[in-house]
Design an enzyme around this catalytic site. Structure first.
Site, PDB file in Angstrom:
ATOM      1  N   SER A 173      35.787  71.184  36.738  1.00  0.00           N
ATOM      2  CA  SER A 173      35.978  72.358  37.580  1.00  0.00           C
ATOM      3  C   SER A 173      37.451  72.758  37.461  1.00  0.00           C
ATOM      4  O   SER A 173      38.263  71.977  36.959  1.00  0.00           O
ATOM      5  CB  SER A 173      35.651  71.970  39.027  1.00  0.00           C
ATOM      6  OG  SER A 173      36.170  72.901  39.934  1.00  0.00           O
ATOM      7  N   TYR A 233      35.942  66.980  46.573  1.00  0.00           N
ATOM      8  CA  TYR A 233      35.527  67.556  45.280  1.00  0.00           C
ATOM      9  C   TYR A 233      36.702  67.553  44.303  1.00  0.00           C
ATOM     10  O   TYR A 233      36.567  67.124  43.147  1.00  0.00           O
ATOM     11  CB  TYR A 233      35.044  68.978  45.559  1.00  0.00           C
ATOM     12  CG  TYR A 233      34.445  69.730  44.400  1.00  0.00           C
ATOM     13  CD1 TYR A 233      33.156  69.448  43.958  1.00  0.00           C
ATOM     14  CD2 TYR A 233      35.153  70.762  43.784  1.00  0.00           C
ATOM     15  CE1 TYR A 233      32.589  70.180  42.918  1.00  0.00           C
ATOM     16  CE2 TYR A 233      34.593  71.495  42.748  1.00  0.00           C
ATOM     17  CZ  TYR A 233      33.305  71.202  42.319  1.00  0.00           C
ATOM     18  OH  TYR A 233      32.744  71.926  41.298  1.00  0.00           O
TER      19      TYR A 233
HETATM   20  P1  NAP Z   1      23.996  73.426  41.527  1.00  0.00           P
HETATM   21  O1  NAP Z   1      23.148  74.596  41.260  1.00  0.00           O
HETATM   22  O2  NAP Z   1      24.129  72.907  42.927  1.00  0.00           O
HETATM   23  O3  NAP Z   1      23.593  72.265  40.536  1.00  0.00           O
HETATM   24  C1  NAP Z   1      23.988  70.932  40.712  1.00  0.00           C
HETATM   25  C2  NAP Z   1      22.743  70.101  40.751  1.00  0.00           C
HETATM   26  O4  NAP Z   1      23.093  68.702  40.879  1.00  0.00           O
HETATM   27  C3  NAP Z   1      21.862  70.457  41.959  1.00  0.00           C
HETATM   28  O5  NAP Z   1      20.531  70.555  41.552  1.00  0.00           O
HETATM   29  C4  NAP Z   1      22.106  69.244  42.851  1.00  0.00           C
HETATM   30  O6  NAP Z   1      21.116  68.993  43.799  1.00  0.00           O
HETATM   31  C5  NAP Z   1      22.185  68.174  41.806  1.00  0.00           C
HETATM   32  N1  NAP Z   1      22.570  66.888  42.367  1.00  0.00           N
HETATM   33  C6  NAP Z   1      23.250  66.628  43.509  1.00  0.00           C
HETATM   34  N2  NAP Z   1      23.319  65.307  43.706  1.00  0.00           N
HETATM   35  C7  NAP Z   1      22.668  64.720  42.669  1.00  0.00           C
HETATM   36  C8  NAP Z   1      22.374  63.384  42.327  1.00  0.00           C
HETATM   37  N3  NAP Z   1      22.760  62.347  43.100  1.00  0.00           N
HETATM   38  N4  NAP Z   1      21.672  63.135  41.199  1.00  0.00           N
HETATM   39  C9  NAP Z   1      21.245  64.147  40.424  1.00  0.00           C
HETATM   40  N5  NAP Z   1      21.474  65.446  40.700  1.00  0.00           N
HETATM   41  C10 NAP Z   1      22.186  65.713  41.826  1.00  0.00           C
HETATM   42  O7  NAP Z   1      25.496  73.696  41.081  1.00  0.00           O
HETATM   43  P2  NAP Z   1      26.136  74.429  39.817  1.00  0.00           P
HETATM   44  O8  NAP Z   1      27.007  75.474  40.372  1.00  0.00           O
HETATM   45  O9  NAP Z   1      25.125  74.752  38.777  1.00  0.00           O
HETATM   46  O10 NAP Z   1      27.082  73.247  39.338  1.00  0.00           O
HETATM   47  C11 NAP Z   1      26.865  72.463  38.184  1.00  0.00           C
HETATM   48  C12 NAP Z   1      28.154  71.727  37.874  1.00  0.00           C
HETATM   49  O11 NAP Z   1      29.209  72.677  37.664  1.00  0.00           O
HETATM   50  C13 NAP Z   1      28.621  70.824  39.021  1.00  0.00           C
HETATM   51  O12 NAP Z   1      29.173  69.634  38.502  1.00  0.00           O
HETATM   52  C14 NAP Z   1      29.707  71.648  39.684  1.00  0.00           C
HETATM   53  O13 NAP Z   1      30.645  70.844  40.345  1.00  0.00           O
HETATM   54  C15 NAP Z   1      30.298  72.361  38.487  1.00  0.00           C
HETATM   55  N6  NAP Z   1      31.029  73.587  38.837  1.00  0.00           N
HETATM   56  C16 NAP Z   1      30.401  74.662  39.356  1.00  0.00           C
HETATM   57  C17 NAP Z   1      31.151  75.799  39.651  1.00  0.00           C
HETATM   58  C18 NAP Z   1      30.536  77.061  40.213  1.00  0.00           C
HETATM   59  O14 NAP Z   1      31.283  77.984  40.519  1.00  0.00           O
HETATM   60  N7  NAP Z   1      29.245  77.147  40.349  1.00  0.00           N
HETATM   61  C19 NAP Z   1      32.517  75.817  39.443  1.00  0.00           C
HETATM   62  C20 NAP Z   1      33.123  74.703  38.927  1.00  0.00           C
HETATM   63  C21 NAP Z   1      32.367  73.599  38.621  1.00  0.00           C
HETATM   64  P3  NAP Z   1      21.364  69.550  45.343  1.00  0.00           P
HETATM   65  O15 NAP Z   1      21.026  70.999  45.249  1.00  0.00           O
HETATM   66  O16 NAP Z   1      20.447  68.768  46.187  1.00  0.00           O
HETATM   67  O17 NAP Z   1      22.779  69.274  45.696  1.00  0.00           O
END
Ligand code: NAP
Length: 275
Positions: free
Chosen positions: A157, A170
């Site tokens: 991130s 985070y």
């Molecule tokens: P997302 O839609 O919430 O996807 C993350 C997934 O990981 C969700 O399905 C979540 O489930 C799941 N998860 C949580 N705990 C877990 C566990 N113990 N085992 C397996 N899966 C688990 O978020 P996203 O925005 O696509 O993010 C994906 C990655 O990109 C993450 O690492 C995030 O930190 C990173 N990121 C995102 C952004 C952004 O702006 N979107 C920016 C920087 C970095 P739950 O829904 O139950 O939590």
């Protein structure tokens, strides 16, 4: 010949319909990889409806297979040793190899006012954002080394590179992920195991929407005002798409990145990283 023909990829946290994990799975499959898409079990609420994660993953598998790709869905809580063991047993018995691990699952637990963050919230953040990727890398590396190489791509991130207020746990864990990436790169480069971090900025997913909503409430402004405020420092003045992150992952997973390891690749639309 596609760049990832004959390769197998494992992607964690891939069930969210607007998520980065799903976009990565679709992209790697399009590039020729057999993809194993995983997430927690149970149900999630999306747009006021309850969905089973297994169903969401199975829909993703159908979509990939419908386009001529190969895919399998598995339940994988990245904090569970039992799930990780079972997942690797299934991957190796089904596809015989693992070439690409994408540690995408993430959690915003404990990302709130720092002084009110509890040790339990901090531990959940550590378990999902840092311990899980470490345990998955430990499971993957021996196979990759024996095969003559592999790619581990950690989804960090801008919180891996700097800090903005209100994301304490985070930010700490995503910084730790950079250390994990560099350690793997340094220790296993000689075996052809390359490891890099992709650092998304503001990407229009449910996680990003949740963060905007919370910050808007805390600052007593509307979500659109909050977005304007947050995007004011983004050079392109907007959020990116999950596909933008998937493109960076495809590059690092493919032959064009054969000599790239230990880096942090920002996909941010040009955002300053804060302190
Ligand atoms: P997302 O839609 O919430 O996807 C993350 C997934 O990981 C969700 O399905 C979540 O489930 C799941 N998860 C949580 N705990 C877990 C566990 N113990 N085992 C397996 N899966 C688990 O978020 P996203 O925005 O696509 O993010 C994906 C990655 O990109 C993450 O690492 C995030 O930190 C990173 N990121 C995102 C952004 C952004 O702006 N979107 C920016 C920087 C970095 P739950 O829904 O139950 O939590």
């Amino acid at each position: 010949m596609r760049p990832l023909d004959g390769k197998t990829a494992l992607i964690t946290g891939a069930s969210a319909p607007k998520g980065i994990g799903r976009a990565i799975a679709l992209r790697l499959a399009r590039d020729g990889a057999a993809v194993v898409v995983t997430d927690l079990g149970g149900a999630i609420e999306l747009d006021g409806h309850i969905h089973s994660r297994t169903d969401l993953l199975d829909q993703l598998v159908s979509e990939i297979e419908g386009s001529g790709g190969r895919a399998k869905s598995l339940q994988l809580d990245v904090t569970s040793v039992t799930d990780i063991d079972a997942c690797f047993t299934t991957i190796l018995s089904t596809f015989d190899r693992l070439d690409i691990l994408v540690n995408n699952a993430g959690s915003l637990s404990g990302s709130d006012n720092f002084l009110s963050t509890t040790p339990d919230q901090w531990r959940i953040s550590f378990d999902v954002n840092l311990l899980g990727p470490m345990m998955l890398a430990q499971a993957a590396i021996p196979h990759m080394r024996d095969q003559g190489g592999g790619r581990i791509i950690n989804i960090g991130s801008t919180g891996s590179l700097g800090a903005e207020p209100g994301f304490g746990a985070y930010t700490a864990m995503k910084h730790g992920l950079v250390g994990l990436t560099k350690t793997i790169a340094a220790e296993f480069g000689e075996y052809g195991v390359l490891c890099n971090t992709v650092c998304p900025g503001f990407i229009a997913t449910d996680m990003h929407t949740a963060a905007n909503t919370r910050l808007a409430q805390e600052n007593s402004i509307s979500v659109s005002e909050m977005k304007q405020r947050r995007y004011a420092n983004v050079a392109v003045r907007d959020a990116g798409l999950p596909e933008d992150v998937a493109n960076a992952v495809a590059y690092l997973a493919g032959p064009q990145a054969n000599y790239v390891t230990g880096i942090n690749l920002p996909v941010t639309g040009g955002v300053p990283f804060g302190i």
